[in-house]
Structure formats: C-alpha cells, structure tokens
Design a protein around this motif. Sequence first.
Motif, PDB file in Angstrom:
ATOM      1  N   SER A 102       0.676  -1.222  -0.101  1.00 48.06           N
ATOM      2  CA  SER A 102      -0.029  -0.040  -0.102  1.00 48.06           C
ATOM      3  C   SER A 102       0.893   1.234  -0.067  1.00 48.06           C
ATOM      4  CB  SER A 102      -0.751   0.093   1.234  1.00 48.06           C
ATOM      5  OG  SER A 102      -0.197  -0.130   2.468  1.00 48.06           O
ATOM      6  N   ILE A 103       2.044   1.069   0.470  1.00 46.91           N
ATOM      7  CA  ILE A 103       2.906   2.324   0.397  1.00 46.91           C
ATOM      8  C   ILE A 103       3.999   2.134  -0.607  1.00 46.91           C
ATOM      9  CG2 ILE A 103       4.733   3.548   1.755  1.00 46.91           C
ATOM     10  CD1 ILE A 103       3.156   2.682   4.332  1.00 46.91           C
ATOM     11  N   GLY A 104       4.521   1.054  -0.821  1.00 45.94           N
ATOM     12  CA  GLY A 104       5.581   0.851  -1.687  1.00 45.94           C
ATOM     13  C   GLY A 104       6.147  -0.456  -1.834  1.00 45.94           C
ATOM     14  N   TYR A 105       7.423  -0.559  -2.093  1.00 43.76           N
ATOM     15  CA  TYR A 105       8.104  -1.815  -2.294  1.00 43.76           C
ATOM     16  C   TYR A 105       8.314  -2.465  -0.662  1.00 43.76           C
ATOM     17  CZ  TYR A 105       8.794   0.141  -7.011  1.00 43.76           C
ATOM     18  OH  TYR A 105       8.711   0.595  -8.285  1.00 43.76           O
ATOM     19  N   LYS A 111       8.777  -3.692   6.348  1.00 47.69           N
ATOM     20  CA  LYS A 111       9.009  -2.280   6.126  1.00 47.69           C
ATOM     21  C   LYS A 111       8.840  -2.103   4.475  1.00 47.69           C
ATOM     22  CE  LYS A 111      12.219  -0.553   9.469  1.00 47.69           C
ATOM     23  NZ  LYS A 111      13.253  -0.010  10.037  1.00 47.69           N
ATOM     24  N   GLU A 112       8.133  -0.965   4.098  1.00 46.32           N
ATOM     25  CA  GLU A 112       8.054  -0.573   2.588  1.00 46.32           C
ATOM     26  C   GLU A 112       8.610   0.845   2.524  1.00 46.32           C
ATOM     27  OE1 GLU A 112       3.906  -0.615   1.565  1.00 46.32           O
ATOM     28  OE2 GLU A 112       3.349  -2.466   2.683  1.00 46.32           O
ATOM     29  N   HIS A 113       9.121   0.758   1.372  1.00 49.34           N
ATOM     30  CA  HIS A 113       9.838   1.951   0.555  1.00 49.34           C
ATOM     31  C   HIS A 113       9.338   2.438  -0.645  1.00 49.34           C
ATOM     32  CE1 HIS A 113      13.137   1.610   3.696  1.00 49.34           C
ATOM     33  NE2 HIS A 113      12.812   0.354   3.497  1.00 49.34           N
ATOM     34  N   ASP A 114       8.865   3.739  -0.759  1.00 52.71           N
ATOM     35  CA  ASP A 114       8.192   4.171  -1.908  1.00 52.71           C
ATOM     36  C   ASP A 114       9.379   4.284  -3.104  1.00 52.71           C
ATOM     37  OD1 ASP A 114       9.615   6.258  -0.966  1.00 52.71           O
ATOM     38  OD2 ASP A 114       8.055   7.785  -1.191  1.00 52.71           O
ATOM     39  N   ASP A 115      10.605   4.260  -2.725  1.00 58.47           N
ATOM     40  CA  ASP A 115      11.498   4.044  -3.691  1.00 58.47           C
ATOM     41  C   ASP A 115      12.271   2.802  -3.679  1.00 58.47           C
ATOM     42  OD1 ASP A 115      13.908   4.417  -5.322  1.00 58.47           O
ATOM     43  OD2 ASP A 115      14.053   6.637  -4.860  1.00 58.47           O
ATOM     44  N   PRO A 116      12.381   1.828  -4.667  1.00 57.61           N
ATOM     45  CA  PRO A 116      13.001   0.628  -4.676  1.00 57.61           C
ATOM     46  C   PRO A 116      14.426   0.840  -4.133  1.00 57.61           C
ATOM     47  CG  PRO A 116      12.449   1.173  -6.988  1.00 57.61           C
ATOM     48  CD  PRO A 116      11.963   2.246  -6.197  1.00 57.61           C
ATOM     49  N   THR A 139       4.078 -22.507  -7.003  1.00 61.55           N
ATOM     50  CA  THR A 139       3.949 -21.063  -6.634  1.00 61.55           C
ATOM     51  C   THR A 139       5.198 -20.055  -6.566  1.00 61.55           C
ATOM     52  OG1 THR A 139       4.051 -21.418  -4.078  1.00 61.55           O
ATOM     53  CG2 THR A 139       1.898 -21.628  -5.090  1.00 61.55           C
ATOM     54  N   LEU A 140       6.363 -20.878  -6.903  1.00 61.66           N
ATOM     55  CA  LEU A 140       7.617 -20.242  -6.905  1.00 61.66           C
ATOM     56  C   LEU A 140       7.883 -19.119  -7.932  1.00 61.66           C
ATOM     57  CD1 LEU A 140      10.579 -20.252  -5.320  1.00 61.66           C
ATOM     58  CD2 LEU A 140      11.265 -21.907  -7.197  1.00 61.66           C
ATOM     59  N   LYS A 141       8.124 -18.060  -7.352  1.00 61.81           N
ATOM     60  CA  LYS A 141       8.370 -16.648  -8.143  1.00 61.81           C
ATOM     61  C   LYS A 141       9.133 -15.798  -7.204  1.00 61.81           C
ATOM     62  CE  LYS A 141       6.050 -12.953 -10.467  1.00 61.81           C
ATOM     63  NZ  LYS A 141       4.963 -12.395 -10.845  1.00 61.81           N
ATOM     64  N   VAL A 142      10.303 -15.330  -7.663  1.00 65.36           N
ATOM     65  CA  VAL A 142      11.190 -14.597  -6.973  1.00 65.36           C
ATOM     66  C   VAL A 142      11.569 -13.214  -7.883  1.00 65.36           C
ATOM     67  CG1 VAL A 142      13.468 -14.494  -5.773  1.00 65.36           C
ATOM     68  CG2 VAL A 142      12.507 -16.563  -5.638  1.00 65.36           C
ATOM     69  N   LYS A 143      10.971 -12.142  -7.066  1.00 70.61           N
ATOM     70  CA  LYS A 143      10.991 -10.949  -7.606  1.00 70.61           C
ATOM     71  C   LYS A 143      12.428 -10.496  -6.999  1.00 70.61           C
ATOM     72  CE  LYS A 143       7.354  -9.622  -6.038  1.00 70.61           C
ATOM     73  NZ  LYS A 143       6.397 -11.073  -5.951  1.00 70.61           N
ATOM     74  N   LEU A 144      13.509 -10.401  -8.105  1.00 73.84           N
ATOM     75  CA  LEU A 144      14.960  -9.946  -7.943  1.00 73.84           C
ATOM     76  C   LEU A 144      15.369  -8.527  -8.157  1.00 73.84           C
ATOM     77  CD1 LEU A 144      16.790 -11.696  -5.957  1.00 73.84           C
ATOM     78  CD2 LEU A 144      18.019 -12.319  -8.028  1.00 73.84           C
ATOM     79  N   ASP A 145      15.716  -7.665  -7.389  1.00 72.21           N
ATOM     80  CA  ASP A 145      16.466  -6.438  -7.750  1.00 72.21           C
ATOM     81  C   ASP A 145      17.837  -6.796  -8.013  1.00 72.21           C
ATOM     82  OD1 ASP A 145      17.370  -3.965  -8.234  1.00 72.21           O
ATOM     83  OD2 ASP A 145      16.639  -3.089  -6.110  1.00 72.21           O
TER      84      ASP A 145
END
Length: 325
Positions: A80-83, A90-95, A123-129
């Motif tokens: 709702s706030i970010g990443y 914790k969430e951050h609006d800037d990745p 269900t495996l899916k890893v979103k990686l920066d």
Amino acid sequence: MVNIEVVDPRESRKKKCIIITSRKAELRRKKKYIKITPQDDERDAVNVKLRRVTEIQKLVEAIRVILLCSNATPIRKYGSIGYQCNFCDKEHDDPRDLKVHTLSTHKEADKLKFLQKHRGINTLKVKLDATCLRCELCDTPSDDVEQLIDHLTLKHDKSFPSNLKNFIVPFKFETSQTICALCRTEFSNFKILLQHMNVHYRNHVCETCGNGFVNKRILQCHMYRHRTGEFSCSYCAKVFDTRIKQRDHERAIHICDNKRSKCGYCGEKFNDYTKKNEHEIKVHGAKPIVLKCSACEKTFDNQRSLSSHTKRYHLMERPLPKKAD
C-alpha cells in the motif's frame, strides 16, 4: 539376499526365488511376473513426492547462494505504501531505498532463511532487484542474473539447477522510471510492469488465449477470468457474465473495502483511491504520484486519468453518443 514372490503364468503355480545381487539382470527379465502390492504403490507415491521436495529444495538453496554471493536483493511485493522488504514488513516508495535497507539490515542469517517455509514449486516466483549487479566474492560486475550465475559457476565452483532462471524475475531500478529489465519497455507503475513480465516467462501457457505465466498458480488465477456464465451480485439485482466483474462490482459499490482504497500509513478507508492518494500526500507526507504520458508531455496523478487520456487523444477512442429516446 531378497525373497521375491514370482508368478509364472506358463506353469500356473507360485514358487519362491532367491535373488542375489549378481542376478539383477535375471530379475529385470522376470519383472513382468512380479506381483505389485499396495505397499509398493504407496512407496512409489512417496518416492515421487520426495523427488518434488528435492527439486524445490535445490531451487531454494540456489537462490540463497545468489543472495549470499551477490548484491541482488529480493522484493516481496508492492504494498500500500511501496516496495516491501522480503525479510521484514518495512515498505519504501523508492526501490533504491529498499535495496539499501536490505543490504544494510539483513545479513547472512536472514538470507539463509529465505523461502524457508516455501514448499511448492507451483507457486515459486522470486522478484529480484538486479540493479548494478556484482559478485560479493570478487567484486566482478554482471549485466544480468544469467551472467552472474555463469560467473559463480565457473569462477567460484557454485552449482545451480538448469531451470533456476525460469523462476527468477529480474528488475532494474537505475533511474526513477519503471522500465522492464529484459525489453526496456517503460511502464507507468510497478504493478503494470509486474504483469508485463509474464510476457517473458512462458513456463505455463493458457490454452484459451495463449498468454504465458511464470508459475502454475498465476495461470490458475488467470484461467478464472475465462469462466463465463451468469453471476448475480450478492447485494443487488445486477447480473454479470464473469465472476471477476461480479467481484469487482461488489467490492467497488457495496463493500468498498479493497486494498487500493485503504491508507497504507493509518488504515483509514476511502471510497475512491484518488482520495486515498490525496490523503496520504497531505496527511502523511507521501511522495506525490506523477504519471507521464508516453505519447505527449502531459502528466497525471492517477492511472485512471492517464488511461482515459491515452484512449481519447492517442488511440482516438471516443465514447459512443447516447441514443435519443
């Protein structure tokens, strides 16, 4: 020695055979006469399950190696706030702030527990920066995750499953723009980019429309949209041809409790997500939303206005005039 009961149809009688290790070939020749008991079926089912567990364990361990040996960081979701951090709430609006947080706060102990409770490959899916990706063992930079895996394999003797790349979805946040790391297409927000990434991963394909998806669970959720029929609203007399339309109608008109209308800071709820955005900016000091049109210089503060502008002025879609009574 192993005692095995063999049925010989040519002699129509049972006999006991003592098979020793040196006679495995003879056992293979006679296996069509071996009686399969229910216990054998249960044992085979257990072996299949163990193979599946072993596969998911290998994939999870390989992902942990990448996190331990590089500056790649996982993203849990866009909240709702970010990443949102994958190790805490914790969430951050800037990745880019999320990446700094993850690298500075969560060390080896947290990375070794990554996906600890994950059990299913469906269900495996890893979103990686993968922004500015580099090896932490020798400081060698890599252009992408595949290059990093090759480097860790050849230079540092690490081992990875051949299908690992099918479950890692990479993102790069080199600028303030939201751009696909694979095809460099720009998007107005991260959620739309996340949907777009299925274009590059066709691990599971919808038989109805041909769209591809990263894992089986996402495909199953997508197939839900193709079901048609008569779905009545639980609160009023309206009827819809898909359950998705029925659900969206109930949430927007009757329930008014969807996530996009809830403040990510204080939990206050709004009937319209634009009012929620205004509240977060004015009350909580959130960063204003600026969505730029890809065809002109105009900017908007919500996705609805941007989509309406694009359809009306660039795709030349006009609403049909109302018929006179």
